[in-house]
Design an enzyme around this catalytic site. Structure first.
Site, PDB file in Angstrom:
ATOM      1  N   LYS A 232     -47.479 -29.396 -87.693  1.00  0.00           N
ATOM      2  CA  LYS A 232     -46.354 -30.257 -88.057  1.00  0.00           C
ATOM      3  C   LYS A 232     -45.834 -31.034 -86.844  1.00  0.00           C
ATOM      4  CE  LYS A 232     -44.873 -27.246 -91.860  1.00  0.00           C
ATOM      5  NZ  LYS A 232     -43.828 -26.336 -92.380  1.00  0.00           N
TER       6      LYS A 232
ATOM      7  N   SER B  60     -40.737 -25.235 -96.931  1.00  0.00           N
ATOM      8  CA  SER B  60     -40.355 -25.659 -95.583  1.00  0.00           C
ATOM      9  C   SER B  60     -39.600 -26.979 -95.546  1.00  0.00           C
ATOM     10  CB  SER B  60     -41.594 -25.756 -94.689  1.00  0.00           C
ATOM     11  OG  SER B  60     -42.474 -26.742 -95.171  1.00  0.00           O
TER      12      SER B  60
END
Length: 795
Positions: free
Chosen positions: A741, A698
């Site tokens: 996140k 990611s």
């Protein structure tokens, strides 16, 4: 009873002095057991039951004597309270090897090893049990070996002749006994198994000289042989006069009398049979259990097998196979309980209410198998307790952390010594119902070794199509687990095998936002801490600013576990002040007071950029304890075009960095970068906090942005963060853990977050108070990322 507290060979120490006081070295003091109707010989193993208070007390106190007791026979076996003069002075010192307590009575089953012969020197006054001072007394062998050998052979011949007539003595036993070396060893072992009167056995035990013992044994064998011959004739005559019906009646009455003499209750077996029939088992299982009960009639109660069967039947008796708790059918009440116990966790609450609603409508449903996944401290375990309370079910918790033996799940076979059922069966017994809420905690921490894989054993337990006939190796009958509501917890799905994960309904519990933590602290943590310290709301109050300071300055976590510790620490310090009379009246804790009580802030915020920089970009990452931010740095140096990757990166993350470099290099002309630059520069990609392992794809667009910034000299905006996987064609792919996140980005004041367009649906999970403060940019290509990340783009 196997705990060794004192060694018999050690000198006794006077507790009031440091000097060692040594008693007569030839005598020792031991608890005494007076056996009824039995003589024990040295160098043999014995099993017997004890039930008298004085005898039980002697067994319990044996642990203070290295597990040793002195055993002698009573002169009158019918005397329930023998006095000093009513026991033989010659006996044996025994080491207790095992004590088994019956679940249905106060009788102790003892297994012991007879070590050596000893004689009583004196009795020691003791109210609780018989205690004696004894001296070891070994047998005296003759000086001439020839005489001893001749006497031994004579005794063995007499025994062999008697044994040939007595069919109860097996050929193996005859071979074993006659093959023994040493006259005393042979006599002691032979008399311990032969049906000889106890007074004759005692006379042989009392004899000190080996030669006289052998002669007495030979005489006893001769007498027993003659008695046996006469008895055989009488039995033959009686047998002719008893028909088949009378024979069966006679044998059963004789067996009943034997059981009565041995203290074996026929009523106990009838109760076991009644319990088995009340369980409503299938025909095959019921027949199996009734056969186990019937085996008790054929086994000596002193045999270990007898205790094993009783233990097995006790487990069957205690299993709540027909016991159910009625589920709460008031949905509003269930929801109120869940809301009162936990703030947030809406998905979990919604799923439980759905289950109860379907149960209310259908009246029949299999127990769901849920898996709560989330960082530590978010309430996975505690919400399971609340679910049981909301449903009015019993609650059982089983921790799977570190479990590596599948026998923990399925149990041990009864052929093993000390075999027990698995933890699933034990949990049902503990709950007392067949439909509890069963929590399997930390399922991702399972491991395996040579003893098997417990995760594979759980496949049957957690499969709704199979667990209605779950078979524990110890129980050996099918157990219906379909009514059990299984809940598992995990910090990550990575450690759960795919077949096991496929059987569970996964519900993610993300980290809490700052506002959620503040609400939890006010509603639950502060009142709990006050109560624990004996304070009230009139004694101490924590303001919202104080709690916010604790959350941001003294904790950095996805859950609230450390927050609870810090709140408790503050309240304890206030409680200490009240105890020392330092405070008078209500204490209001504000932000400044928090810093005073807890000291300097212990947690720094994640690395954030204080200005727009070249070659540095803020990325977002997911960890087992929640989301975090990463300031990815790229440096260029003169070299040979090598790529250096540091920061304890995993293989996938290293590949993402190389993919980003390859994409930029392939499109160098578009970005105004000379191809020669790549040949003469080394590229160093570093992710700070190098001691922390990092992996995953990611960070692909983050590293590509930082690399492009380093080559073009364009600074990256300081208030922007990004996450997404990058392909060689410049496509931005979806990632996981978006909520965690984004919460991490919010914590450090990020205003803009770039996310893959494929993750647009996940934005719904982000709390409204966080989403309102962050601008989300959805992208599909790397060019879109660069367009928003840089101050300007060089063409």
């Amino acid at each position: 009873m196997e705990e060794i507290i004192k060694d018999l060979n050690e000198p006794e120490v006077d507790s009031s002095s440091t000097e060692v006081v040594v008693k007569n070295p030839d005598t020792i003091e031991l608890p005494m057991i007076a056996l009824r109707g039995r003589v024990v010989f040295p160098s043999t193993f014995i099993n017997f039951d004890v039930g008298r208070k004085m005898t039980v007390a002697a067994v319990e106190n044996a642990k203070y004597y290295n597990g040793r007791v002195f055993i002698s026979s009573q002169k009158d076996p019918d005397d329930s309270d023998p006095k000093k003069a009513e026991v033989y002075t010659t006996g044996v010192v025994c080491k207790i090897r095992q004590v088994v307590k019956s679940n249905t009575s106060d009788v102790l089953k003892i297994s012991a090893e007879a070590l050596y012969r000893a004689k009583i020197v004196s009795f020691i006054d003791n109210q609780d049990f018989l205690k004696v001072s004894i001296v070891r007394s070994d047998y005296v062998d003759p000086e001439e070996d020839v005489v001893l050998e001749a006497a031994t052979r004579t005794a063995k011949d007499a025994f062999a002749e008697y044994a040939s007539l007595n069919k109860s003595i097996s050929k193996d036993m005859i071979t074993t006994l006659t093959g023994m070396d040493g006259g005393n060893f042979f006599i002691d072992n032979a008399l311990s198994v032969l049906p000889v009167k106890n007074d004759l056995k005692q006379s042989v035990l009392d004899e000190d000289f080996t030669l006289e013992r052998l002669e007495k044994f030979a005489v006893i064998m001769g007498n027993e042989l003659e008695i046996g011959k006469v008895q055989k004739k009488i039995d033959a005559m009686v047998r002719k006069n008893i028909d088949a019906g009378q024979k069966e009646y006679y044998l059963r009455e004789q067996l009943k009398a034997i059981h009565t003499e041995l203290g074996d209750s026929e009523e106990e077996k009838q109760n076991y049979a009644k319990d088995v029939k009340s369980k409503n088992l299938d025909k095959q299982s019921e027949e199996k259990l009734l056969k186990e009960i019937a085996r008790l009639d054929k086994i000596n109660p002193s045999s270990p097998d007898y205790s094993i069967i009783l233990n097995y039947l006790d487990w069957i008796k205690d299993l709540p196979l027909n016991t159910y708790t009625k589920d709460n059918d008031d949905l509003n009440k269930a929801k109120a309980i869940l809301d009162a116990d936990h703030f947030g966790l809406e998905k979990v609450k919604e799923r439980i209410v759905e289950y109860l609603a379907v149960l209310q409508l259908t009246k029949k449903i299999k127990g769901p198998i849920l898996c709560f996944v989330g960082p530590p401290g978010v309430g996975k375990t505690s919400i399971a307790t609340s679910i049981a309370r909301a449903m009015d079910r019993k609650f059982v918790r089983m921790s799977l952390g570190g479990v590596k033996d599948e026998a923990e799940i399925r149990g041990h076979r009864r052929t093993y010594v000390g075999a027990m059922p698995g933890r699933i069966i034990y949990g049902l017994k503990q709950a007392g119902s067949i439909n509890p809420v069963f929590l399997l905690d930390e399922i991702d921490k399972l491991s395996s070794d040579i003893h098997g894989d417990p995760a594979s054993a759980l496949l049957e337990v957690l499969d709704p199509e199979q667990n209605s006939t779950f078979r524990d190796r110890f129980m050996e009958i099918p157990i219906d687990l379909s009514k059990v509501m299984f809940i598992t917890t995990a910090n990550s799905l990575d450690g759960i095998p795919a077949p096991l994960l496929d059987r569970m309904e996964v519900i993610s519990l993300s980290g809490y936002t700052e506002l959620e933590k503040l609400e939890i602290a006010q509603r639950y943590l502060v009142p709990k801490a006050r109560t624990a310290c004996g304070l009230t709301e009139d004694d101490v109050v924590l303001t919202r600013d104080a709690l916010t300071e604790i959350i941001t300055g003294y904790t950095m976590e996805a859950g609230v576990r450390n927050l609870e510790r810090e709140v408790s620490s503050v309240v304890r310090k206030i409680a200490t002040g009240f105890a020392l009379k330092e405070y008078d009246g209500c204490q209001t804790i504000d932000k400044a007071r928090v810093n005073e009580l807890l000291g300097k802030k212990r947690h720094l915020e994640d690395l954030s950029l204080d200005k727009d920089e070249v070659g540095v970009c803020t990325g977002l990452a997911w960890t087992a304890v929640g989301g975090t931010t990463l300031a990815i740095e790229v440096g260029l140096m003169r070299g040979k075009g090598e790529i250096i990757l540091t920061g304890k990166l995993g293989d996938v993350m290293k590949e993402s960095a190389r993919a980003g470099i390859s994409y930029i290099r392939a499109n160098a002309d578009k970005f105004g970068i000379s191809e020669d630059v790549f040949e003469g520069k080394d590229i160093h990609v570093h992710v700070p906090e190098g001691a922390t392992p990092k992996d995953g794809p990611s960070a692909g667009i983050t590293m590509a942005t930082a690399i492009l910034s380093a080559f073009t000299g364009n600074p990256v905006k300081k208030d922007i963060a990004m996450t997404g996987e990058l392909t060689l064609r410049g496509k931005v792919l979806a990632i996981g853990g978006l909520k965690e996140k984004v919460l991490a980005a919010h914590r450090i004041g990020i205003k803009t977050v770039i996310v893959p367009k494929a993750n647009e649906r996940d934005l719904e999970d982000i709390p409204k108070e966080v989403a309102d403060k962050i601008k989300f940019i959805l992208v599909e290509t790397a060019d879109e990322v660069f367009k928003h990340a840089f101050k300007k783009i060089k063409k």
